[in-house]
Design an enzyme around this catalytic site. Structure first.
Site, PDB file in Angstrom:
ATOM      1  N   ASP A   8      89.348 109.252 121.420  1.00 48.09           N
ATOM      2  CA  ASP A   8      88.293 109.615 122.392  1.00 48.09           C
ATOM      3  C   ASP A   8      87.241 108.536 122.669  1.00 48.09           C
ATOM      4  O   ASP A   8      86.045 108.843 122.789  1.00 48.09           O
ATOM      5  CB  ASP A   8      87.583 110.906 121.933  1.00 48.09           C
ATOM      6  CG  ASP A   8      88.544 112.077 121.785  1.00 48.09           C
ATOM      7  OD1 ASP A   8      89.739 111.931 122.088  1.00 48.09           O
ATOM      8  OD2 ASP A   8      88.084 113.146 121.329  1.00 48.09           O
ATOM      9  N   LYS A  27      93.887 115.697 125.349  1.00 48.66           N
ATOM     10  CA  LYS A  27      93.859 116.839 124.422  1.00 48.66           C
ATOM     11  C   LYS A  27      92.692 117.754 124.775  1.00 48.66           C
ATOM     12  O   LYS A  27      91.584 117.277 125.007  1.00 48.66           O
ATOM     13  CB  LYS A  27      93.745 116.341 122.977  1.00 48.66           C
ATOM     14  CG  LYS A  27      92.481 115.548 122.668  1.00 48.66           C
ATOM     15  CD  LYS A  27      92.494 115.107 121.219  1.00 48.66           C
ATOM     16  CE  LYS A  27      91.228 114.374 120.802  1.00 48.66           C
ATOM     17  NZ  LYS A  27      90.006 115.135 120.867  1.00 48.66           N
ATOM     18  N   LYS A  80      89.511 119.516 119.695  1.00 48.29           N
ATOM     19  CA  LYS A  80      88.962 118.441 118.868  1.00 48.29           C
ATOM     20  C   LYS A  80      90.103 117.723 118.152  1.00 48.29           C
ATOM     21  O   LYS A  80      90.122 116.511 118.050  1.00 48.29           O
ATOM     22  CB  LYS A  80      87.963 118.998 117.849  1.00 48.29           C
ATOM     23  CG  LYS A  80      86.817 119.789 118.454  1.00 48.29           C
ATOM     24  CD  LYS A  80      86.034 118.988 119.465  1.00 48.29           C
ATOM     25  CE  LYS A  80      84.861 119.781 120.017  1.00 48.29           C
ATOM     26  NZ  LYS A  80      84.367 119.204 121.285  1.00 48.29           N
ATOM     27  N   CYS A 137      86.033 114.929 116.261  1.00 53.19           N
ATOM     28  CA  CYS A 137      87.447 114.787 116.644  1.00 53.19           C
ATOM     29  C   CYS A 137      88.242 113.890 115.695  1.00 53.19           C
ATOM     30  O   CYS A 137      89.441 114.111 115.498  1.00 53.19           O
ATOM     31  CB  CYS A 137      87.542 114.291 118.081  1.00 53.19           C
ATOM     32  SG  CYS A 137      87.003 115.571 119.247  1.00 53.19           S
TER      33      CYS A 137
END
Ligand code: C5J
Length: 220
Positions: free
Chosen positions: A24, A129, A132, A162
């Site tokens: 992320d 996604k 998390k 995450c």
């Protein structure tokens, strides 16, 4: 097999069965005007690790090992965003609201993309996604199985959300997990420290930690 002088003890891995997962590193978490900032966080803390994450990615590219970049984001109709997630907290902008980088945490919007310095190269996997953890509601498990991966190195943000969630998911699935401790960051320095302590406590109950220099040296 190779060995890294990790904590809490040496991490042994076969590069042929090892992949890097970068969690992320998106504009929505790292740049002003995104989801992280909308929740009241100081995003400059996360921006600082971009060069270090870049060095880790470069080490995996040089070693020709698989690299998976994840992005936390949702379908434009938000059908994969449960109301419990949508309504949580009191952000100035909620998931799906229009912001300076497009709709917050929505796939295909500029804010949901990876920061340009760390953009994926051809051949690398970019995995969207909704949760998390990167294993939840994604094909990650099948992708790793198809490539014979048994060992995972982790970087990205945020350490205690995450990154830690995905490491715990991977640990439960039998992967040996190593966190690059200087290539991960939190909006809360004390949470980063606590997450790292939790991961490697009790004899690496979730996994190991090491620095990017240690990991890169082992990959040469
Ligand atoms: C958060 C993440 N912190 N990538 N997402 O909401 O850790």
């Amino acid at each position: 097999m190779k060995t890294i002088a990790a904590q809490p003890f040496d991490y042994a891995f076969d590069p042929a069965h090892t992949a890097l997962i970068v969690i992320d590193m998106q504009r929505d978490f790292i740049e002003p005007g995104g989801f992280g900032a909308a929740l009241g966080n100081d995003v400059s803390l996360l921006k600082k690790i971009v060069p270090t994450v870049g060095r880790l990615i470069d080490a995996f590219r040089a070693a020709k090992l698989p690299i998976i970049h994840t992005r936390e984001c949702h379908k434009p109709d938000l059908s994969d965003c449960p109301p419990a997630k949508l309504l949580r907290g009191k952000p100035s902008l909620r998931i799906g609201d229009p912001g300076p980088m497009g709709r917050i945490l929505v796939s295909g919007e500029p804010g949901a993309d990876i920061v340009p310095e760390l953009a994926a190269k051809p051949g690398e996997i970019v995995l969207d996604k909704p949760g998390k953890g990167a294993f939840y509601a994604t094909p990650l498990g099948d992708m790793l199985k198809a490539r014979g991966i048994t060992h995972l190195v982790f970087a990205g943000v945020t350490t205690e959300v995450c990154v830690q969630t995905t490491m715990r998911e991977a640990n439960d699935r039998g992967y040996d997990c190593l966190l690059a401790e200087d290539a991960t960051e939190s909006y809360f320095p004390e949470f980063k420290k606590a997450a790292i302590d939790m991961i490697r406590a009790q004899g690496a109950i979730v996994g190991w930690t090491a620095t990017v220099d240690q990991i890169a040296k082992a990959l040469v």
